[in-house]
Design a protein around this motif. Structure first.
Motif, PDB file in Angstrom:
ATOM      1  N   VAL A 155       0.858  -1.192   0.000  1.00 32.75           N
ATOM      2  CA  VAL A 155       0.000   0.000   0.000  1.00 32.75           C
ATOM      3  C   VAL A 155       0.891   1.238   0.000  1.00 32.75           C
ATOM      4  N   ASP A 157      -2.407  -1.462  -3.845  1.00 31.96           N
ATOM      5  CA  ASP A 157      -3.313  -0.365  -3.494  1.00 31.96           C
ATOM      6  C   ASP A 157      -2.541   0.948  -3.450  1.00 31.96           C
ATOM      7  N   THR A 175      -6.750   0.274  -7.246  1.00 28.96           N
ATOM      8  CA  THR A 175      -6.307  -1.076  -6.940  1.00 28.96           C
ATOM      9  C   THR A 175      -5.838  -1.730  -8.228  1.00 28.96           C
ATOM     10  N   SER A 219      -9.403  -0.757   1.209  1.00 23.34           N
ATOM     11  CA  SER A 219      -8.094  -1.319   0.895  1.00 23.34           C
ATOM     12  C   SER A 219      -8.116  -2.798   1.231  1.00 23.34           C
TER      13      SER A 219
END
Length: 249
Positions: A110, A139, A154, A173
């Motif tokens: 992320v 993400d 994404t 997420s």
């Protein structure tokens, strides 16, 4: 944030040849642009660490350089996300940077960029392409603490696709198992049940408030019991004044 461009240095001073303590690399990230940026990054780190306080298989940090040169050189191919999370790794807070070739080839799961006037174009363009095509980060989000612009993507079949907002405007997420959404002009986490993930300070305040509420309820119960006892004693005294023994069956 933009990463620092390589500087002109002599061959004997090449950054990739400098030996750091214990083989570590120092982060090359420039200072943050404002207090809003600093506070936003800190709250993302603090809240995730509080939510995941029983986990030790991740690394979350902010304003730290990621070195990813296939030639394993610090002087080329590096970026500094404002905030990133790597899953399936050690929770080592002594890292001075994230060196991909020293971390088993792992890239962030992320990434969140905090937009500013000087970085927004790069964050929306060049960095997004790098995170999609090179990092393959699942993400990616960006957030502007001034305008409150907030978007998330994404990775689907190698391409970033926009994440559909919830009714509250939050973005899910999958990597974190949490929503990201705006709360009091800050980007915050929310659980799948819609609960705000607290900071340690907020959690402490909430615990104090709950303890005070429990104390007040206990005091109210004590007062009610005392009032019932007094009413019973008054009734008993009244009956005795009428010549009635309340203890007789």
């Amino acid at each position: 944030m933009t990463s620092s461009p390589p500087v002109a240095i002599s061959p004997t001073e090449r950054k990739d040849e400098i030996i750091f303590p214990q083989g570590e690399f120092w982060s090359d990230e420039p200072p943050l642009e404002s207090n809003l940026h600093l506070r936003q990054i800190l709250i993302l780190i603090q809240c995730l660490e509080w939510a995941w306080q029983n986990k030790d298989d991740y690394f979350a940090t902010g304003n730290l350089t990621i070195y990813y040169s296939p030639n394993q050189k610090k002087s080329e191919d590096f970026r500094g996300p404002d905030f990133f999370v790597v899953l399936g790794t050690t929770h080592n807070q002594e890292r001075r940077s994230w060196v991909v070739w020293q971390e088993g080839g792992k890239y962030p799961n992320v990434i969140i960029e905090i937009l500013s006037d000087s970085t927004a174009k790069i964050d929306r363009g060049e960095k997004k392409e790098i995170y999609q095509d090179v990092f393959r980060t699942p993400d990616y989000f960006w957030f502007d603490p001034d305008s409150l612009e907030f978007q998330g993507f994404t990775l689907i079949r190698g391409t970033y696709e926009p994440i559909t907002p919830s009714e509250q405007g939050w973005l899910w997420s999958q990597q974190l198992g949490l929503y990201l959404g705006i709360h009091q002009r800050q980007l915050r986490y929310f659980t799948s049940d819609g609960e705000l993930v607290l900071t340690p300070e907020e959690a402490a305040t909430q615990a104090q408030q709950q303890a005070e509420q429990e104390r007040q309820r206990a005091e109210q119960e004590r007062q009610r019991a005392e009032q019932e006892k007094q009413r019973a004693e008054q009734l008993e005294a009244r009956l005795r004044s009428l010549g009635i023994d309340p203890n007789e069956s």
